[in-house]
Design an enzyme around this catalytic site. Structure first.
Site, PDB file in Angstrom:
ATOM      1  N   ARG A 270       0.850  -1.183   0.000  1.00 31.65           N
ATOM      2  CA  ARG A 270       0.000   0.000   0.000  1.00 31.65           C
ATOM      3  C   ARG A 270       0.890   1.240   0.000  1.00 31.65           C
ATOM      4  O   ARG A 270       1.978   1.224   0.582  1.00 31.65           O
ATOM      5  CB  ARG A 270      -0.890   0.024   1.253  1.00 31.65           C
ATOM      6  CG  ARG A 270      -2.066  -0.937   1.179  1.00 31.65           C
ATOM      7  CD  ARG A 270      -3.095  -0.474   0.140  1.00 31.65           C
ATOM      8  NE  ARG A 270      -4.254  -1.347   0.064  1.00 31.65           N
ATOM      9  CZ  ARG A 270      -4.422  -2.337  -0.824  1.00 31.65           C
ATOM     10  NH1 ARG A 270      -3.493  -2.574  -1.739  1.00 31.65           N
ATOM     11  NH2 ARG A 270      -5.523  -3.058  -0.826  1.00 31.65           N
TER      12      ARG A 270
ATOM     13  N   HIS B 133      -1.650   0.755  -9.784  1.00 26.49           N
ATOM     14  CA  HIS B 133      -2.289  -0.224  -8.877  1.00 26.49           C
ATOM     15  C   HIS B 133      -2.918  -1.358  -9.701  1.00 26.49           C
ATOM     16  O   HIS B 133      -4.120  -1.599  -9.628  1.00 26.49           O
ATOM     17  CB  HIS B 133      -3.349   0.448  -7.988  1.00 26.49           C
ATOM     18  CG  HIS B 133      -3.737  -0.398  -6.807  1.00 26.49           C
ATOM     19  ND1 HIS B 133      -4.109   0.126  -5.590  1.00 26.49           N
ATOM     20  CD2 HIS B 133      -3.823  -1.747  -6.656  1.00 26.49           C
ATOM     21  CE1 HIS B 133      -4.405  -0.852  -4.744  1.00 26.49           C
ATOM     22  NE2 HIS B 133      -4.243  -2.016  -5.370  1.00 26.49           N
TER      23      HIS B 133
HETATM   24  P1  NDP Z   1      -2.058 -11.696   4.170  1.00 28.79           P
HETATM   25  O1  NDP Z   1      -2.915 -11.028   5.176  1.00 28.79           O
HETATM   26  O2  NDP Z   1      -2.425 -13.062   3.705  1.00 28.79           O
HETATM   27  O3  NDP Z   1      -0.556 -11.792   4.731  1.00 28.79           O
HETATM   28  C1  NDP Z   1       0.045 -10.701   5.376  1.00 28.79           C
HETATM   29  C2  NDP Z   1       1.466 -11.068   5.779  1.00 28.79           C
HETATM   30  O4  NDP Z   1       2.084  -9.891   6.340  1.00 28.79           O
HETATM   31  C3  NDP Z   1       1.523 -12.149   6.865  1.00 28.79           C
HETATM   32  O5  NDP Z   1       2.628 -12.996   6.639  1.00 28.79           O
HETATM   33  C4  NDP Z   1       1.748 -11.328   8.138  1.00 28.79           C
HETATM   34  O6  NDP Z   1       2.443 -11.992   9.174  1.00 28.79           O
HETATM   35  C5  NDP Z   1       2.616 -10.201   7.620  1.00 28.79           C
HETATM   36  N1  NDP Z   1       2.536  -9.055   8.512  1.00 28.79           N
HETATM   37  C6  NDP Z   1       1.476  -8.304   8.858  1.00 28.79           C
HETATM   38  N2  NDP Z   1       1.805  -7.363   9.744  1.00 28.79           N
HETATM   39  C7  NDP Z   1       3.144  -7.523   9.977  1.00 28.79           C
HETATM   40  C8  NDP Z   1       4.087  -6.870  10.820  1.00 28.79           C
HETATM   41  N3  NDP Z   1       3.726  -5.850  11.622  1.00 28.79           N
HETATM   42  N4  NDP Z   1       5.361  -7.304  10.805  1.00 28.79           N
HETATM   43  C9  NDP Z   1       5.724  -8.340  10.016  1.00 28.79           C
HETATM   44  N5  NDP Z   1       4.877  -9.019   9.199  1.00 28.79           N
HETATM   45  C10 NDP Z   1       3.609  -8.600   9.186  1.00 28.79           C
HETATM   46  O7  NDP Z   1      -1.940 -10.688   2.937  1.00 28.79           O
HETATM   47  P2  NDP Z   1      -1.782 -11.020   1.376  1.00 28.79           P
HETATM   48  O8  NDP Z   1      -0.535 -11.799   1.176  1.00 28.79           O
HETATM   49  O9  NDP Z   1      -3.019 -11.573   0.804  1.00 28.79           O
HETATM   50  O10 NDP Z   1      -1.657  -9.533   0.789  1.00 28.79           O
HETATM   51  C11 NDP Z   1      -0.729  -8.611   1.306  1.00 28.79           C
HETATM   52  C12 NDP Z   1      -1.056  -7.210   0.851  1.00 28.79           C
HETATM   53  O11 NDP Z   1      -0.743  -7.037  -0.518  1.00 28.79           O
HETATM   54  C13 NDP Z   1      -2.531  -6.781   0.934  1.00 28.79           C
HETATM   55  O12 NDP Z   1      -2.910  -6.436   2.255  1.00 28.79           O
HETATM   56  C14 NDP Z   1      -2.557  -5.585   0.008  1.00 28.79           C
HETATM   57  O13 NDP Z   1      -2.192  -4.426   0.744  1.00 28.79           O
HETATM   58  C15 NDP Z   1      -1.458  -5.907  -1.001  1.00 28.79           C
HETATM   59  N6  NDP Z   1      -2.035  -6.218  -2.324  1.00 28.79           N
HETATM   60  C16 NDP Z   1      -1.766  -5.391  -3.369  1.00 28.79           C
HETATM   61  C17 NDP Z   1      -2.260  -5.645  -4.623  1.00 28.79           C
HETATM   62  C18 NDP Z   1      -1.907  -4.792  -5.786  1.00 28.79           C
HETATM   63  O14 NDP Z   1      -2.562  -4.893  -6.831  1.00 28.79           O
HETATM   64  N7  NDP Z   1      -0.886  -3.959  -5.693  1.00 28.79           N
HETATM   65  C19 NDP Z   1      -3.113  -6.798  -4.870  1.00 28.79           C
HETATM   66  C20 NDP Z   1      -3.305  -7.640  -3.719  1.00 28.79           C
HETATM   67  C21 NDP Z   1      -2.784  -7.345  -2.498  1.00 28.79           C
HETATM   68  P3  NDP Z   1       1.814 -13.293   9.914  1.00 28.79           P
HETATM   69  O15 NDP Z   1       1.939 -14.390   8.878  1.00 28.79           O
HETATM   70  O16 NDP Z   1       2.723 -13.526  11.081  1.00 28.79           O
HETATM   71  O17 NDP Z   1       0.413 -12.945  10.265  1.00 28.79           O
HETATM   72  C1  OXD Z   2      -5.700  -5.041  -3.426  1.00 33.33           C
HETATM   73  C2  OXD Z   2      -6.239  -5.902  -4.452  1.00 33.33           C
HETATM   74  O1  OXD Z   2      -5.934  -5.315  -2.241  1.00 33.33           O
HETATM   75  O2  OXD Z   2      -6.208  -5.488  -5.632  1.00 33.33           O
HETATM   76  O3  OXD Z   2      -5.005  -4.083  -3.771  1.00 33.33           O
HETATM   77  O4  OXD Z   2      -6.666  -7.017  -4.156  1.00 33.33           O
END
Ligand code: NDP
Ligand code: OXD
Length: 311
Positions: free
Chosen positions: A226, A274
């Site tokens: 983000r 994005h």
């Molecule tokens: P998940 O919720 O499945 O995984 C999040 C990961 O981040 C977990 O491993 C979690 O740790 C880790 N995490 C969260 N907070 C912390 C912290 N404070 N310190 C260290 N690690 C942390 O998310 P996704 O993999 O599905 O997606 C990640 C992000 O990607 C989304 O939230 C979104 O913002 C972004 N995204 C962007 C897109 C785009 O088009 N650019 C599309 C899709 C997603 P733990 O395993 O220990 O809980």
């Molecule tokens: C996001 C998505 O979270 O595209 O950005 O899924």
């Protein structure tokens, strides 16, 4: 079941099109602020909801995001703490993200920007090649999407490290790190850094000068989490000083990126709108149907996030 569409930035009805109705044929979608009673609404689909959006739904039980990220929904002041927030989990989305990240990792490894510049100037010159095994990649976030990206990069021969909040089991080809000490250790070995974290109070501003200073000199940032994760001025300074060699940015604190923003024309930055990986309407429809089922049978919806953690 009736489901309200709530967004200040997107025509969700237009996005869902006819594909949604084909799969979710028992869900009747209604627009936010329609005329009529809102007491019959227990389910909503939202993206950037207005601040007061949920005040008018006294019987709301769950809100579905149309993306993997839910930060824009959990930040909504009118969202009561007892309402479930449901994210999209779609293996195809993770696969598409993986392709996007691989594209930029290989572009950095194989000096694609330099070759483009050489072509513009008609220069025929081979550059020294680097093997994948010589380009270590660190991934912030080892969740639904990070796991797929890590596995695919490892398969291509890149040394892969991942960082999560809690300790996570990893396959032999992926080294896992967690917590603050784990972050410092991983950064010290990372040439390419991929941000796949959710936006929370803990992760906001994490991509800053201190973090860049811990990476290998001449590193590369792939920012697909983000926009608010990144301190824009710190990135520009790191590129200026040579601490970083380049960055691929897909997400921004204000989207669309303002026309005057320095990222647009920076020679070391690649900007995409994005668009790293689309969410398929089919995945949204399936999620909404599963959430409606859960509401009707009094269960917690699948893929509901932890409201305390914020993801
Ligand atoms: P998940 O919720 O499945 O995984 C999040 C990961 O981040 C977990 O491993 C979690 O740790 C880790 N995490 C969260 N907070 C912390 C912290 N404070 N310190 C260290 N690690 C942390 O998310 P996704 O993999 O599905 O997606 C990640 C992000 O990607 C989304 O939230 C979104 O913002 C972004 N995204 C962007 C897109 C785009 O088009 N650019 C599309 C899709 C997603 P733990 O395993 O220990 O809980
Ligand atoms: C996001 C998505 O979270 O595209 O950005 O899924």
């Amino acid at each position: 079941m009736r489901c309200a569409l709530v967004s200040s930035s997107l025509d969700i009805r237009g996005y869902l099109g006819t594909e949604f109705a084909r799969i979710a044929d028992r869900i009747e979608i209604v627009d936010h602020r329609r005329n009529g009673s809102d007491a019959d609404i227990s389910l909503a689909i939202a993206w950037h909801p207005p601040a007061d959006a949920f005040e008018r739904y006294p019987n709301l039980k769950a809100v579905c995001s149309i993306g993997a990220g839910v930060d824009n929904i959990v930040a909504c002041p009118s969202l009561r703490p007892d309402i479930d927030v449901v994210r999209i989990v779609d293996p195809l989305q993770a696969q598409t993200m993986s392709g996007f990240v691989i594209w930029h990792v290989i572009s950095h490894q194989r000096r694609f920007a330099t070759y483009l510049a050489q072509q513009r100037d008609g220069i025929w010159k081979r550059l020294p090649q680097r093997a994948a095994q010589d380009v270590p990649v660190g991934i912030l976030g080892y969740g639904e999407i990070g796991q797929r990206v890590a596995a695919d990069l490892a398969q291509l021969g890149f040394p892969v490290m991942v960082w999560s909040r809690t300790a996570k089991p990893t396959p032999a080809t992926v080294r896992g790190f967690h917590g603050p000490a784990g972050l410092a250790a991983m950064l010290g070995e990372s040439e390419v850094l991929v941000n796949l974290l959710p936006l929370t109070q803990e992760t906001q501003g994490i991509l800053n000068a201190e973090l860049f200073a811990r990476m290998r000199r001449g590193g590369y940032l792939i920012q697909v989490g983000r926009g608010e994760h990144l301190v824009d001025a710190d990135l520009l300074a790191a590129l200026e000083s040579g601490r970083l060699d380049g960055a691929a940015l897909d997400v921004f604190a204000a989207e669309p990126l303002a026309p005057a923003h320095p990222f647009w024309h920076h020679p070391k930055i690649v900007v995409t709108p994005h668009d790293a990986c689309e969410v398929r309407v089919e995945a949204v429809a399936t999620t909404v149907v599963a959430t409606a089922d859960a509401i009707q049978t009094g269960r917690r919806p699948p893929n509901a996030i932890d409201r305390q953690r914020g993801y």
